[in-house]
Design a protein around this motif. Structure first.
Motif, PDB file in Angstrom:
ATOM      1  N   VAL A 420       1.376  -7.068   7.500  1.00  0.00           N
ATOM      2  CA  VAL A 420       2.785  -6.656   7.463  1.00  0.00           C
ATOM      3  C   VAL A 420       3.230  -6.345   6.038  1.00  0.00           C
ATOM      4  O   VAL A 420       3.777  -5.266   5.755  1.00  0.00           O
ATOM      5  N   LEU A 421       3.001  -7.285   5.117  1.00  0.00           N
ATOM      6  CA  LEU A 421       3.480  -7.091   3.754  1.00  0.00           C
ATOM      7  C   LEU A 421       2.629  -6.077   2.999  1.00  0.00           C
ATOM      8  O   LEU A 421       3.103  -5.476   2.028  1.00  0.00           O
ATOM      9  N   GLY A 422       1.377  -5.892   3.409  1.00  0.00           N
ATOM     10  CA  GLY A 422       0.583  -4.822   2.809  1.00  0.00           C
ATOM     11  C   GLY A 422       1.169  -3.460   3.099  1.00  0.00           C
ATOM     12  O   GLY A 422       1.194  -2.572   2.238  1.00  0.00           O
ATOM     13  N   PHE A 423       1.682  -3.287   4.319  1.00  0.00           N
ATOM     14  CA  PHE A 423       2.346  -2.026   4.674  1.00  0.00           C
ATOM     15  C   PHE A 423       3.621  -1.842   3.860  1.00  0.00           C
ATOM     16  O   PHE A 423       3.884  -0.773   3.308  1.00  0.00           O
ATOM     17  N   LEU A 424       4.426  -2.914   3.757  1.00  0.00           N
ATOM     18  CA  LEU A 424       5.672  -2.822   2.990  1.00  0.00           C
ATOM     19  C   LEU A 424       5.398  -2.603   1.505  1.00  0.00           C
ATOM     20  O   LEU A 424       6.117  -1.843   0.838  1.00  0.00           O
ATOM     21  N   GLY A 425       4.369  -3.268   0.980  1.00  0.00           N
ATOM     22  CA  GLY A 425       4.025  -3.055  -0.418  1.00  0.00           C
ATOM     23  C   GLY A 425       3.586  -1.633  -0.699  1.00  0.00           C
ATOM     24  O   GLY A 425       3.946  -1.048  -1.726  1.00  0.00           O
ATOM     25  N   GLY A 426       2.813  -1.058   0.210  1.00  0.00           N
ATOM     26  CA  GLY A 426       2.428   0.343   0.052  1.00  0.00           C
ATOM     27  C   GLY A 426       3.609   1.276   0.140  1.00  0.00           C
ATOM     28  O   GLY A 426       3.679   2.295  -0.567  1.00  0.00           O
TER      29      GLY A 426
END
Length: 449
Positions: A420-426
């Motif tokens: 989830v946060l990998g998507f938001l970070g990207g």
């Protein structure tokens, strides 16, 4: 004409022998990395033991220092006891002083990588030679340190009064007046786990480094692996730094400065990485019984002792900690902010062509693997007991502390958070110029000749 034989060719005209200079240089650089790593661990462990009061041990400080360094390197130290003919002692300890471990890993990894940064490329053979030199020298140093890690300490049964206590009198009648507890290094498991430890350090060092060259066969894998690996190292270090700041404030304002300093120098990541796992939804199982305990926050000790005399283990998670202190709920937003920051760093360090779903997948896998390694390192199993005539099952004069991670639960939550946060970070990093990104020429003003 006299025929010239090869035996009469001057030595200077023969084919030169393979140069030994590079091999000597690699060996010296490997030796420097090993020495620097052991010195760093020894300094941190020595300061931590001094703060804990171990400097007053009767002739055993050097042995205890060696034992801590061995344990920090993944080695196994066995405890043993002797209480005479009719009494028995039992002592067990399984734990890693992760502050010492972390410092040793950072220093050794840095010294291993530093000579490689001066090369544009490297071969598989050269990299393996350099790594093998470090591994061999590390295991030799670990074996030498293990030889020093052995000592026996006498224990006092009574209260130390001049008249003698009931336990002293009873112990004298049963030949249990002078019980002892000692420790020895189990060399076989120590070298095996030490091998895994140093190999892990070298692999992680190569994974997180951005400028260290890799062999041509591995270059293809550095783009999806290195940014996420570096972000995970940054996340673990961020938790350690936050814990260090909190510890310094506590030592300055709440008293018990020496005890707090000992925890910071010996077991800070043991607490902060547990806080990371709990903050993302993971849990630990444990208990604390008897008068003995481990240097840990009061809130954690309260949860571990919450089961009383129940044989069941207490669960250490966000809800159980918050039941003792509502401020524990802050672990959730802190984890969200720091993991999102790590995801952003990973995305910024990745090439621009990496899509959002790839960022999500990379960080999810990296975070899961990180917790799969970090959570088991926080394992603590400590027990000491003394029994007389077999009464008490070695618990009548002793205690026990257990803290075991729910590894797969914590790893599963790490995978979910990473995705989830990998998507938001990207998504956040899409507004930042990154490596390989093509600048829109329409937005660039023309230059005058």
């Amino acid at each position: 004409m006299e025929r010239v034989t090869s035996s009469r060719i001057p030595t200077s005209a023969r084919s030169p022998a393979p140069p030994t200079g590079p091999y000597v240089r690699v060996a010296l650089q490997a030796l420097a990395a090993v020495v620097a790593g052991f010195v760093a661990m020894g300094v941190v462990a020595g300061l931590g033991l001094w703060a804990a009061g171990a400097a007053d041990l009767p002739g055993g400080f050097t042995a205890v220092l060696a034992a801590v360094v061995v344990m920090a390197s993944g080695g196994k130290v066995e405890l043993s006891g002797d209480a005479g003919a009719l009494a028995g002692t039992q002592a067990e300890l399984t734990a890693m002083p992760l502050t010492v471990t972390l410092v040793g890993a950072l220093v050794t990894g840095y010294c291993f990588l530093r000579p490689l940064r001066h090369h544009a490329v490297t071969s598989t053979r050269a990299l393996l030679l350099r790594a093998a030199s470090v591994v061999v020298l590390w295991l030799a140093a670990l074996a030498g340190t293990s030889a020093l890690a052995r000592h026996d300490f006498p224990l006092t049964l009574g209260g130390g009064t001049s008249e003698g206590s009931l336990m002293d009198i009873f112990g004298e009648l049963l030949d249990a007046t002078n019980p002892t507890v000692g420790f020895r290094t189990d060399l076989g498991p120590t070298l095996f786990y030490g091998l895994l430890w140093i190999l892990g350090v070298l692999v992680v060092a190569l994974l997180v480094s951005r400028r260290t060259p890799l062999p041509p066969r591995l270059v293809h894998y550095q783009e999806p692996v290195r940014p996420a690996a570096f972000a995970m190292l940054l996340l673990l270090l961020a938790y350690v730094v936050v814990g260090l700041v909190i510890g310094i404030v506590v030592a300055a304002t709440k008293g018990h400065a020496a005890e707090t300093l000992a925890v910071l120098l010996l077991g800070l990541p043991n607490i902060t990485w547990l806080a990371l796992g709990v903050g993302i939804g993971g849990s630990w199982q444990g208990k604390a019984e008897g008068p003995f305990g481990l240097p840990m926050p009061q809130i954690l000790d309260a949860v571990l002792r919450g089961g009383g005399d129940s044989p069941d283990l207490s669960t250490v998670d966000l809800s159980s900690l918050a039941a003792q202190d509502a401020r524990a709920w802050w672990l959730l937003p802190v984890a969200a902010v720091l993991v999102l920051a790590a995801a952003f760093v990973a995305a910024v360090r990745s090439p621009a062509r990496i899509s959002l779903w790839q960022h999500s997948l990379h960080l999810g896998i990296a975070f899961a693997l990180t917790m799969l390694v970090a959570a088991p390192l926080t394992l603590v199993e400590a027990r000491f007991g003394l029994s007389v005539l077999g009464i008490g099952d070695l618990d009548s004069l002793g205690g026990e502390v257990l803290l075991r991670p729910d590894v797969w639960k914590t790893t599963g939550f790490a995978l979910l958070w990473g995705l989830v946060l990998g998507f938001l970070g990207g998504l956040l990093a899409s507004r930042v110029h990154r490596k390989g990104e093509v600048v829109d020429q329409a937005r660039v003003p023309p230059t005058r000749p």
